[in-house]
Scaffold this active site. Structure first.
Site, PDB file in Angstrom:
ATOM      1  N   ASP A 158      -5.495   6.816  10.527  1.00 29.94           N
ATOM      2  CA  ASP A 158      -5.820   6.138   9.267  1.00 29.94           C
ATOM      3  C   ASP A 158      -6.662   4.897   9.545  1.00 29.94           C
ATOM      4  O   ASP A 158      -6.388   3.823   9.023  1.00 29.94           O
ATOM      5  CB  ASP A 158      -4.529   5.779   8.524  1.00 29.94           C
ATOM      6  CG  ASP A 158      -4.789   5.428   7.064  1.00 29.94           C
ATOM      7  OD1 ASP A 158      -5.892   5.745   6.557  1.00 29.94           O
ATOM      8  OD2 ASP A 158      -3.904   4.822   6.437  1.00 29.94           O
ATOM      9  N   GLY A 202       0.832  -1.200   0.000  1.00 30.63           N
ATOM     10  CA  GLY A 202       0.000   0.000   0.000  1.00 30.63           C
ATOM     11  C   GLY A 202       0.857   1.236   0.000  1.00 30.63           C
ATOM     12  O   GLY A 202       2.067   1.165  -0.252  1.00 30.63           O
ATOM     13  N   GLY A 203       0.221   2.350   0.282  1.00 29.56           N
ATOM     14  CA  GLY A 203       0.932   3.621   0.284  1.00 29.56           C
ATOM     15  C   GLY A 203       2.050   3.639   1.298  1.00 29.56           C
ATOM     16  O   GLY A 203       3.041   4.364   1.138  1.00 29.56           O
ATOM     17  N   MET A 204       1.877   2.848   2.340  1.00 24.83           N
ATOM     18  CA  MET A 204       2.890   2.869   3.381  1.00 24.83           C
ATOM     19  C   MET A 204       3.821   1.673   3.302  1.00 24.83           C
ATOM     20  O   MET A 204       4.323   1.185   4.309  1.00 24.83           O
ATOM     21  CB  MET A 204       2.219   2.931   4.757  1.00 24.83           C
ATOM     22  CG  MET A 204       1.829   4.337   5.162  1.00 24.83           C
ATOM     23  SD  MET A 204       3.204   5.504   5.040  1.00 24.83           S
ATOM     24  CE  MET A 204       4.154   4.997   6.469  1.00 24.83           C
TER      25      MET A 204
END
Lengths: 236, 586
Positions: free
Chosen positions: B172, B59-61
């Site tokens: 988040d 994912g984005g992280m």
């Protein structure tokens, strides 16, 4: 232009929710910013420069004066899609009806520089883009232009050093093109790492401005990502 | 209209740059094209102490790998953050600070951080491995019941409250970050990681505000309006979005419905969800534990009965469109019960009809039919109640359990009906039998009970054939002892071993029996009345039932003997009666 951190409601949400005193000025502001894609749409659709200018002006007058936003059958969610749908509607109905009076010199509420618009249109590439495609593409590029200007203005505000820095870093913003961190570093007398950091920060600033800009044209900031995705479609 | 993406469209360098710039604007964007996650093999060179097994997610992280810590021989989740993050020189410091805080969070509903650090420019976290699925996967996989949602939310609240007390805001919360292990236990992952991707709060000079991170739909309004001022209440908003999505399957965007409008729910749930979703955080729930306790209150009180508008709700529920299931379940179970009812009915019927004679027969028939109907109705009602109860809970599992229970109840009720019926029939007749046809044991006369014909006014003769209930005298009574009242002692014992003798009944006698039976219930051929030995008197071993004289004394102390005998009414027709007689003590 307010800073992104301060906006409470988007401009378009102000307009779309109507009835509020600020909605008219918000709408004027939006129209003044985003008229060119409409003009390009009309020109690409076959109108001559005079007719496109009249139509655009007439349309905005109707839109702002006659509270068209509240009446029109429209997609409220996005200013971009609303504007085009409303213009098409206007052009096919009201304009045909009122053409004679309007052409004679109806009241105009916005002063738009159609001359520069036409100059700009003349430089549009003669490709096979449809009027709609033209509109979408012009819209996307306009959003980016406005973002770029605001970014530049923000850097200029920081003094001539910052402005110079901006000029040097700007080519690195998109990562496209030939500029390298190394070259830019040499020009600015900075290490490559420092350049990377600076570009990273510049990107973040750019992102904030861009998101704020787009947020103004949708009725809920949550749709920003989606709108970006659609604009990306338009330039692909 | 032409496709704007006409193949003839010329490639414009301007557009490529525009696309790239737009990408910078994406909330998850790094301004670079996403890369494929490095394979476990590629990555393992950086982590010699881990055996990287597979990519769990990306994912984005960053990328998450499932890995085995070889030394400890335990499974862990390795999260490797995007390399881009390390471009920011302040990141290392922030990472260390955040990770230290995360590593201090020990909570049953929070994915624990075992270790963190940097290897070859890669920032990583070694975390507890949760063997399970994400809430997103569960929601995508099918219907998540409201009941399950109401069980999940308090656990998330618990985790949030703990973290908030420790000064950590998740930032988040979204279904992807909520894991459920195999026991259904909730584990919240990626606490505070969203913050890592944002600017450090000490550096405003160039950025002005935090970069907006997180997944837009789950973000509290203040997260994109005033990111610098985000506090723990942003998590409560995100929790509200997740809660809403769990209940309705949709996101609360635009003019969204209340959960109870979108789904069949208690209105008090609406209040909780809407209050968590308040755009103004001061109006919102202020603490996660408040959400938790409110949800628990609803859950607990839902179990308790008694609401004024229960009748109305009941009917509303019956009509509710999305509530078809309880009815199909009701029909299903009723259908399944039908054969059970039919079998029960046949058993009762055959038992009773075999033994019922004359008016008793009629009673027995009627009663057995009613028994069947009543048992089936009870089963159906219990089933319906079970179905409704299950629908209130929105739980299938319990619904089935209750239906099984209903079936058991039905069976028991059928059984009780049958046995009551049997008792009723026989006892009813005993009285008649005793009073009219039997003399009970008379100690003065020294009789052990007499079967006489004296009172048989209903019978034109003293003819009677005694058989056991199922026409097998010998089988029914293990042994019959005939005593001589004068002399005492057993005169004669007839046991089941003698049964064979029955088969040797002589034809002429058999024929008589047949005739008698035929006159009665038409059960010709069933007559197994044995030959002489069953007619006992102390005086004579054999009495011919077709003769007028003699008496039969049967002795089986303390036992009830069911007797079936042919009778002939005034009209001269043969019928059968059933009776029971208890003989005196030995």
């Amino acid at each position: 232009m307010s800073t992104p951190a301060q906006f409470q409601a988007t401009r378009w949400s102000l307009v779309a929710s109507a009835g509020s005193g600020t909605s008219r000025s918000a709408l004027e502001e939006l129209c003044a910013s985003y008229w060119y894609p409409l003009y390009a749409f009309l020109r690409r659709g076959g109108s001559d420069a005079q007719e496109a200018a009249d139509l655009t002006q007439g349309f905005f007058t109707a839109l702002i004066e006659k509270d068209y936003v509240a009446d029109a059958d429209r997609e409220r969610g996005r200013f971009r899609t609303f504007l085009l749908a409303a213009l098409k509607n206007f052009a096919s109905k009201e304009w045909a009806k009122n053409r004679a009076q309007k052409r004679g010199g109806g009241a105009t509420v916005l002063s738009l520089d159609f001359e520069s618009g036409e100059e700009r249109y003349a430089r549009e590439p003669a490709d096979s883009l449809t009027p709609e495609g033209m509109y979408e593409r012009r819209w996307a590029l306009l959003v980016l232009d406005r973002t770029g200007e605001k970014l530049a203005a923000w850097f200029r505000k920081g003094g001539s050093d910052k402005a110079e820095r901006y000029e040097a870093l700007r080519p690195l913003l998109s990562g496209e093109g030939n500029a390298t961190y190394r070259d830019v570093g040499l020009r600015l007398g900075m290490s490559e790492t420092a350049v990377k950091v600076a570009v990273h920060r510049m990107r973040q600033r750019y992102r904030e401005i861009l998101r704020a800009e787009i947020a103004d044209t949708v009725d809920d900031p949550r749709y920003v990502d989606d709108e970006i995705a659609r604009l990306m479609e338009a330039v692909r | 209209m032409n496709d704007p993406q006409d193949p003839q469209k010329q490639a414009r360098p301007e557009d490529a740059e525009a696309a790239r710039l737009l990408e910078v604007g994406l909330s998850t964007g790094t301004g670079r094209p996403p890369r494929a996650a490095p394979s476990p093999v590629e990555m393992s060179e950086h982590f010699p102490d881990l055996e990287l097994l597979e990519v769990l997610g990306q994912g984005g992280m960053g990328v998450v790998y499932m890995a085995r810590q070889t030394k400890l021989d335990r499974l862990v989740a390795l999260k490797v953050l995007p390399r881009e993050l390390s471009e920011d020189p302040a990141f290392a410091e922030r990472f260390a600070r955040e990770a230290r805080t995360l590593a201090r969070l020990h909570h049953p509903h929070i994915v624990g951080v075992h270790e963190f650090g940097e290897r070859d420019g890669l920032f990583f976290l070694v975390m507890e491995f949760v063997d399970g699925v994400t809430l997103r996967q569960i929601m995508a996989g099918g219907e998540l019941t409201a009941r399950e949602a109401l069980a999940i939310v308090p656990q998330i609240c618990d985790a949030l409250q703990y973290a908030h007390d420790a000064g950590v805001v998740h930032r988040d919360i979204k279904p992807e970050n909520i894991l459920l292990d195999k026991n259904g236990r909730v584990k919240v992952a990626d606490f505070g990681l969203a913050k890592l991707a944002t600017r450090g709060d000490q550096d405003f000079t160039l950025t002005g505000t935090d970069q907006v991170m997180g997944t837009v739909h789950y973000m509290a309004p203040e997260q994109y309006k005033t990111p610098l001022e985000v506090d723990h209440r942003a998590d409560i908003f995100s929790l509200g979005v997740v809660f809403y999505e769990m209940l309705t399957g949709e996101l609360p965007v635009g003019k969204f419905q209340k959960p109870s409008e979108a789904s069949n729910l208690d209105e008090r749930i609406d209040e909780i969800v809407m209050r968590a979703l308040e755009r103004e955080r001061d109006v919102r729930y202020q603490k996660a534990e408040e959400v938790e306790s409110d949800v628990k209150t609803v859950v607990t009180s839902e179990r308790a009965p008694a609401r004024q508008d229960r009748g109305l709700r009941f009917h509303a529920r019956l009509r509710r469109r999305d509530d078809k299931r309880p009815f199909s379940r009701f029909v299903l179970w009723s259908l399944m019960l039908l054969p059970v009812g039919v079998i029960a009915y046949i058993l009762v019927y055959s038992f009773v009809s075999n033994n019922a004679v004359n008016n008793t027969y009629f009673y027995a028939m009627t009663a057995s039919i009613w028994a069947g109907i009543i048992a089936a109705s009870i089963a159906a009602l219990v089933n319906l109640a079970a179905a409704i109860w299950a629908s209130r809970r929105r739980s299938q599992v319990r619904g089935h359990g209750v239906a099984v229970l209903a079936m058991l109840v039905s069976l028991v009720s059928i059984g009780m009906m049958s046995s009551t019926l049997a008792n009723l029939t026989t006892n009813m007749h005993v009285r008649e039998f005793n009073s009219e046809f039997f003399k009970p044991y008379d100690p003065e006369a020294g009789d052990w009970g007499q079967l006489t014909v004296a009172g048989a006014s209903a019978f034109d003769e003293r003819r009677r054939i005694l058989t056991s209930l199922n026409n097998t005298w010998v089988n029914y009574l293990d042994a019959i002892s005939v005593r001589d009242p004068d002399k005492g002692g057993v005169r004669f014992t007839y046991s089941s071993e003698d049964r064979n003798k029955l088969e040797q009944m002589d034809d002429a006698e058999h024929e008589k029996l047949r005739a008698a039976n035929a006159l009665g219930m038409g059960v010709v051929g069933q007559a197994t009345l044995p030959h002489s030995p069953h007619h006992f008197t102390p005086q004579a071993v054999e009495i011919d039932p077709w003769k007028r004289e003699g008496r039969v004394t049967m002795i089986k102390a303390g036992e009830r003997v069911f007797l079936r005998y042919p009778i002939r009414n005034d009209g001269g027709q043969w019928k059968f009666a059933i009776g029971q007689v208890t003989f005196g003590p030995e």
